[in-house]
Scaffold this motif. Structure first.
Motif, PDB file in Angstrom:
ATOM      1  N   ASN A 118      -1.614   9.545   6.812  1.00 36.42           N
ATOM      2  CA  ASN A 118      -2.896   9.532   6.099  1.00 36.42           C
ATOM      3  C   ASN A 118      -3.390  10.958   5.856  1.00 36.42           C
ATOM      4  OD1 ASN A 118      -6.073   9.255   6.206  1.00 36.42           O
ATOM      5  ND2 ASN A 118      -5.223   7.279   5.552  1.00 36.42           N
ATOM      6  N   GLU A 148      -2.562   3.523  13.873  1.00 35.84           N
ATOM      7  CA  GLU A 148      -3.698   3.751  12.970  1.00 35.84           C
ATOM      8  C   GLU A 148      -4.974   3.262  13.632  1.00 35.84           C
ATOM      9  OE1 GLU A 148      -1.702   3.331   8.552  1.00 35.84           O
ATOM     10  OE2 GLU A 148      -3.590   2.384   9.051  1.00 35.84           O
ATOM     11  N   LYS A 149      -5.882   4.216  13.902  1.00 36.61           N
ATOM     12  CA  LYS A 149      -7.215   3.804  14.379  1.00 36.61           C
ATOM     13  C   LYS A 149      -7.830   3.019  13.228  1.00 36.61           C
ATOM     14  CE  LYS A 149     -10.092   7.266  14.773  1.00 36.61           C
ATOM     15  NZ  LYS A 149     -11.298   7.034  13.934  1.00 36.61           N
ATOM     16  N   ASP A 150      -8.614   1.942  13.577  1.00 43.67           N
ATOM     17  CA  ASP A 150      -9.159   1.218  12.409  1.00 43.67           C
ATOM     18  C   ASP A 150     -10.406   1.965  11.943  1.00 43.67           C
ATOM     19  OD1 ASP A 150     -11.178  -1.379  13.873  1.00 43.67           O
ATOM     20  OD2 ASP A 150     -10.653   0.640  14.554  1.00 43.67           O
ATOM     21  N   ALA A 151     -10.171   3.153  11.376  1.00 44.51           N
ATOM     22  CA  ALA A 151     -11.297   3.959  10.863  1.00 44.51           C
ATOM     23  C   ALA A 151     -11.952   3.178   9.741  1.00 44.51           C
ATOM     24  CB  ALA A 151     -10.765   5.278  10.317  1.00 44.51           C
ATOM     25  N   ALA A 152     -13.189   3.589   9.441  1.00 47.57           N
ATOM     26  CA  ALA A 152     -13.922   2.894   8.376  1.00 47.57           C
ATOM     27  C   ALA A 152     -13.032   2.807   7.135  1.00 47.57           C
ATOM     28  CB  ALA A 152     -15.197   3.671   8.066  1.00 47.57           C
ATOM     29  N   HIS A 153     -12.390   3.910   6.784  1.00 50.24           N
ATOM     30  CA  HIS A 153     -11.555   3.862   5.574  1.00 50.24           C
ATOM     31  C   HIS A 153     -10.164   4.336   5.939  1.00 50.24           C
ATOM     32  CE1 HIS A 153     -15.256   3.115   3.608  1.00 50.24           C
ATOM     33  NE2 HIS A 153     -15.762   4.265   3.923  1.00 50.24           N
ATOM     34  N   ASP A 154      -9.277   3.368   6.127  1.00 54.73           N
ATOM     35  CA  ASP A 154      -7.915   3.802   6.499  1.00 54.73           C
ATOM     36  C   ASP A 154      -7.010   3.886   5.285  1.00 54.73           C
ATOM     37  OD1 ASP A 154      -6.492   0.595   7.468  1.00 54.73           O
ATOM     38  OD2 ASP A 154      -7.811   1.223   5.846  1.00 54.73           O
ATOM     39  N   GLU A 155      -7.590   3.574   4.090  1.00 55.62           N
ATOM     40  CA  GLU A 155      -6.756   3.657   2.875  1.00 55.62           C
ATOM     41  C   GLU A 155      -7.020   4.980   2.159  1.00 55.62           C
ATOM     42  OE1 GLU A 155      -6.346  -1.094   1.845  1.00 55.62           O
ATOM     43  OE2 GLU A 155      -7.589   0.179   0.569  1.00 55.62           O
ATOM     44  N   LEU A 156      -6.037   5.367   1.375  1.00 55.61           N
ATOM     45  CA  LEU A 156      -6.179   6.662   0.667  1.00 55.61           C
ATOM     46  C   LEU A 156      -7.083   6.484  -0.550  1.00 55.61           C
ATOM     47  CD1 LEU A 156      -2.538   7.928   0.883  1.00 55.61           C
ATOM     48  CD2 LEU A 156      -4.532   8.879   2.019  1.00 55.61           C
ATOM     49  N   TYR A 188     -12.119  12.505   0.642  1.00 55.60           N
ATOM     50  CA  TYR A 188     -11.448  12.925   1.882  1.00 55.60           C
ATOM     51  C   TYR A 188     -12.302  13.910   2.680  1.00 55.60           C
ATOM     52  CZ  TYR A 188      -7.516  10.735  -0.544  1.00 55.60           C
ATOM     53  OH  TYR A 188      -6.702   9.847  -1.217  1.00 55.60           O
ATOM     54  N   VAL A 228      -6.790   9.207  11.126  1.00 58.51           N
ATOM     55  CA  VAL A 228      -6.280   7.832  11.070  1.00 58.51           C
ATOM     56  C   VAL A 228      -4.813   7.822  11.463  1.00 58.51           C
ATOM     57  CG1 VAL A 228      -5.826   5.888   9.536  1.00 58.51           C
ATOM     58  CG2 VAL A 228      -7.923   7.234   9.258  1.00 58.51           C
ATOM     59  N   ARG A 267     -13.561  -5.248   1.884  1.00 56.70           N
ATOM     60  CA  ARG A 267     -13.789  -3.908   1.320  1.00 56.70           C
ATOM     61  C   ARG A 267     -14.226  -4.093  -0.133  1.00 56.70           C
ATOM     62  NH1 ARG A 267     -10.018  -1.893   3.744  1.00 56.70           N
ATOM     63  NH2 ARG A 267     -10.510  -0.011   4.863  1.00 56.70           N
ATOM     64  N   ARG A 292       0.855  -1.209   0.000  1.00 55.30           N
ATOM     65  CA  ARG A 292       0.000   0.000   0.000  1.00 55.30           C
ATOM     66  C   ARG A 292       0.884   1.250   0.000  1.00 55.30           C
ATOM     67  NH1 ARG A 292      -3.605   2.353   4.208  1.00 55.30           N
ATOM     68  NH2 ARG A 292      -3.150   0.601   5.575  1.00 55.30           N
ATOM     69  N   TYR A 300      -2.116  -1.657  -5.260  1.00 54.67           N
ATOM     70  CA  TYR A 300      -3.262  -1.673  -4.327  1.00 54.67           C
ATOM     71  C   TYR A 300      -3.979  -3.011  -4.357  1.00 54.67           C
ATOM     72  CZ  TYR A 300      -3.974   2.502  -1.579  1.00 54.67           C
ATOM     73  OH  TYR A 300      -3.866   3.447  -0.582  1.00 54.67           O
TER      74      TYR A 300
END
Lengths: 214, 10
Positions: free
Chosen positions: A60, B2-10, A48, A56, A180, A5, A164
């Motif tokens: 990020n 990293e908090k496991d937020a709903a979306h931790d990816e960019l 965003y 996060v 996901r 990633r 990805y």
């Protein structure tokens, strides 16, 4: 965070920097689709929305700001910069991207993880990113010549998508709760689009080479 | 971390 990633985010960043460098150095945006750049700016702005609500990690948040700022900078340059805007292929960049935006928004209203403002726009940005490259591919086919910087731009974007996908495979096997689907399915479609471009791009390159050699 | 937020990816 895994290496795939991180490498994907870096190649994504490099692709945007290549474009910014090309526009800044040559003061020209010939061969670049403004519509694709507008779609990418919209992707980052709608994805965003949680920039100020969900923290996060520093990485990020910094990357989100960099992506939003750089994509808006490219759009601003192509629209407002007196020198750059003159070289924009307006009559070649005719892909009607507003229909794509509408289709993605309708799809996001139907297919999303949770029916909240942020989630619908997140799904919208995922679908939009998958098709955002279309105006650029159409422009490349129309203009015929793929100058190497634009070719490298699409190459790095393809690498970012490929990394990805490896990241999702890695997370699927290493994390128990990882599911996901929206991002995975949409990412696969996006990568298929790039694969099609590379097939066309390298095929036309080979044809050009053989013609040159004959 | 990293908090496991709903979306931790960019």
């Amino acid at each position: 965070m895994n290496i795939f990633r991180f490498a994907g985010d870096m190649t994504h960043l490099i692709s945007i920097l290549i474009l910014l460098l090309k526009i800044y150095a040559t003061k020209s945006c010939a061969g670049i689709s403004l519509k694709t750049q507008e779609l990418y700016a919209l992707v980052f702005l709608t994805r965003y929305l949680d920039l100020f609500t969900d923290y996060v990690s520093l990485y990020n948040s910094v990357m989100k700001i960099v992506f939003i700022a750089s994509s808006l900078a490219i759009v601003w340059c192509m629209r407002r910069h007196p020198l750059v805007r003159r070289s924009y292929d307006k009559d070649l960049d005719t892909f009607r991207h507003q229909y794509v935006v509408l289709a993605c928004f309708v799809l996001a209203l139907v297919l999303h993880e949770r029916f909240t403002f942020q989630e619908v726009f997140w799904a919208f940005s995922i679908y939009l990113e998958a098709v955002a490259i279309l105006p650029q591919l159409v422009l490349l086919q129309r203009s015929g010549n793929v100058d190497n910087l634009t070719g490298q731009y699409v190459l790095f974007l393809g690498a970012y998508r490929g990394l990805y996908i490896i990241n999702w495979i890695y997370r699927y096997f290493t994390e128990d709760h990882f599911a996901r689907w929206i991002a995975c399915v949409s990412g696969l479609i996006q990568t298929a689009l790039y694969a099609d471009f590379f097939y066309y791009y390298y095929l036309s390159r080979i044809k050009q080479d053989t013609i040159m050699r004959l | 971390s990293e908090k496991d937020a709903a979306h931790d990816e960019l």
